[in-house]
Design a protein around this motif. Structure first.
Motif, PDB file in Angstrom:
ATOM      1  N   MET A   1       4.648   1.048   1.576  1.00  0.00           N
ATOM      2  CA  MET A   1       5.752   1.464   0.702  1.00  0.00           C
ATOM      3  C   MET A   1       6.239   2.848   1.117  1.00  0.00           C
ATOM      4  N   ALA A   2       7.035   2.881   2.188  1.00  0.00           N
ATOM      5  CA  ALA A   2       7.485   4.147   2.774  1.00  0.00           C
ATOM      6  C   ALA A   2       8.744   4.652   2.072  1.00  0.00           C
ATOM      7  N   TYR A   3       8.558   5.006   0.799  1.00  0.00           N
ATOM      8  CA  TYR A   3       9.656   5.537  -0.002  1.00  0.00           C
ATOM      9  C   TYR A   3       9.095   6.384  -1.135  1.00  0.00           C
TER      10      TYR A   3
ATOM     11  N   GLY B   1      -6.808  10.242  -5.686  1.00  0.00           N
ATOM     12  CA  GLY B   1      -5.668   9.767  -6.457  1.00  0.00           C
ATOM     13  C   GLY B   1      -5.169   8.414  -5.993  1.00  0.00           C
ATOM     14  N   TRP B   2      -3.877   8.198  -6.212  1.00  0.00           N
ATOM     15  CA  TRP B   2      -3.262   6.897  -5.911  1.00  0.00           C
ATOM     16  C   TRP B   2      -3.495   6.489  -4.457  1.00  0.00           C
ATOM     17  N   HIS B   3      -3.280   7.414  -3.540  1.00  0.00           N
ATOM     18  CA  HIS B   3      -3.426   7.085  -2.124  1.00  0.00           C
ATOM     19  C   HIS B   3      -4.857   6.682  -1.781  1.00  0.00           C
ATOM     20  N   GLY B   4      -5.808   7.257  -2.492  1.00  0.00           N
ATOM     21  CA  GLY B   4      -7.210   6.968  -2.221  1.00  0.00           C
ATOM     22  C   GLY B   4      -7.671   5.589  -2.638  1.00  0.00           C
ATOM     23  N   SER B   5      -6.844   4.878  -3.394  1.00  0.00           N
ATOM     24  CA  SER B   5      -7.255   3.538  -3.853  1.00  0.00           C
ATOM     25  C   SER B   5      -7.095   2.473  -2.778  1.00  0.00           C
TER      26      SER B   5
ATOM     27  N   VAL C   1       0.841  -1.198   0.000  1.00  0.00           N
ATOM     28  CA  VAL C   1       0.000   0.000   0.000  1.00  0.00           C
ATOM     29  C   VAL C   1       0.879   1.252   0.000  1.00  0.00           C
ATOM     30  N   ALA C   2       0.364   2.311  -0.584  1.00  0.00           N
ATOM     31  CA  ALA C   2       1.091   3.582  -0.604  1.00  0.00           C
ATOM     32  C   ALA C   2       1.184   4.152   0.801  1.00  0.00           C
ATOM     33  N   ALA C   3       2.362   4.663   1.164  1.00  0.00           N
ATOM     34  CA  ALA C   3       2.481   5.422   2.400  1.00  0.00           C
ATOM     35  C   ALA C   3       1.593   6.668   2.282  1.00  0.00           C
TER      36      ALA C   3
END
Length: 310
Positions: free
Chosen positions: A167-169, A147-151, A137-139
């Motif tokens: 994915m903390a990068y 957007g991406w984080h909202g998925s 999952v996106a950090a």
């Protein structure tokens, strides 16, 4: 402490070589066996049974990752055909005697949120309980919902997944840290307020740095194993940024050689102290453990000096 690492784009012999460098620290390796076709069906690549057996002899779980490699169209095709894709994943896990699947579908939006969660539900339903289902999952340190984080619906994904790999990068969009310690901590805190057990969270570490050429907005990922030689070759200057717990190198390429046009570059990267700062966050918040992208990019000494001493 639980540790997993991804393996991307290599031959079977590379898997084994890089795994052997870890000195038995890893619990799970996630190779790139599972790809997505344009119609959303499963494509197998490089899933060599002999390599899988060799990894098992090293007491590792083999949990391939399924990825769309940032291709939004492929990701949406996968979700549109998720019933078939989930069945194909289940069949592949059984036929190849694998330990599960890591789902790494990126660059979708909040419009895909429910379908993505349902896909993970279907995958979990089709795989025996003893097999692992994990989700990258996106950090999300600022609680973005678009957007991406909202998925990524952290709370509901965690109901179906054994753990979420955060994915903390890729923090900075212009020259800056790849994953500053404050940004990473905010990402952990966001995940924990989504009603998720700390033992369902794995913190992802980058085994690469990011390099920006002055006057350009795009960055280039540089494996940590190559950083020192690049800086030395171009007589770069290194400083340690205490606030971010990251290193920054500035160097100038005076004569165009290979992939490096003439110009001044800023390279942000990590050292052992940087990695230890992230490990302390895992311990502080009692998380399940660590993940990394990707095996083979690291300085191999870290397995002894950092990860073997947790």
């Amino acid at each position: 402490m639980f540790q997993m690492s991804y393996f991307y784009s290599g031959l079977g012999c590379d898997y084994i070589h890089h795994v052997d460098q870890t000195n038995g620290v890893l619990n799970v390796v996630s190779p790139d066996f599972f790809y997505i076709r344009k119609d959303g069906s499963l494509l197998l690549r490089s899933a060599n049974p002999d390599v899988i057996k060799a990894l098992y002899r090293r007491k590792l779980k083999v949990v391939p990752f399924l990825s769309n490699h940032w291709d939004q169209g492929l990701g949406r095709s996968a979700l549109k055909n998720r019933v078939l894709l989930a069945k194909q994943i289940s069949n592949a896990i059984e036929e190849l005697n694998l330990d599960g699947v890591n789902i790494d579908i990126e660059n979708l939006t909040e419009k895909d949120r429910q379908a993505f969660t349902d896909f993970v539900r279907l995958v979990r339903k089709g795989i025996p309980k003893r097999k692992e289902v994990s989700v990258a999952v996106a950090a999300n340190p600022f609680g973005w919902t678009k957007g991406w984080h909202g998925s990524y619906d952290y709370e509901h994904l965690a109901k179906y997944a054994d753990y979420l790999m955060v994915m903390a990068y890729d923090e900075s969009r212009s020259a800056g840290p790849t994953a500053s310690v404050g940004w990473v901590e905010k990402s952990i805190q966001y995940a924990l307020i989504q009603k998720i057990s700390p033992q369902k969270l794995v913190l992802g570490l980058p085994f690469y740095g990011c390099c920006w050429m002055q006057g350009h907005s795009a960055s280039q990922a540089i494996s940590l194993s190559l950083v020192n030689s690049i800086i030395k070759r171009h007589n770069g200057t290194i400083i340690f940024d205490t606030k971010s717990q990251s290193l920054k190198a500035v160097f100038t390429v005076k004569h165009c050689k290979g992939p490096w046009p003439q110009g001044t570059y800023t390279l942000w990267f990590k050292n052992e102290q940087s990695l230890i700062a992230k490990i302390k966050l895992v311990q502080k918040y009692h998380l399940k453990g660590l993940g990394s992208w990707s095996l083979g990019q690291e300085n191999t000494s870290v397995w002894d000096t950092v990860f073997n001493n947790i």
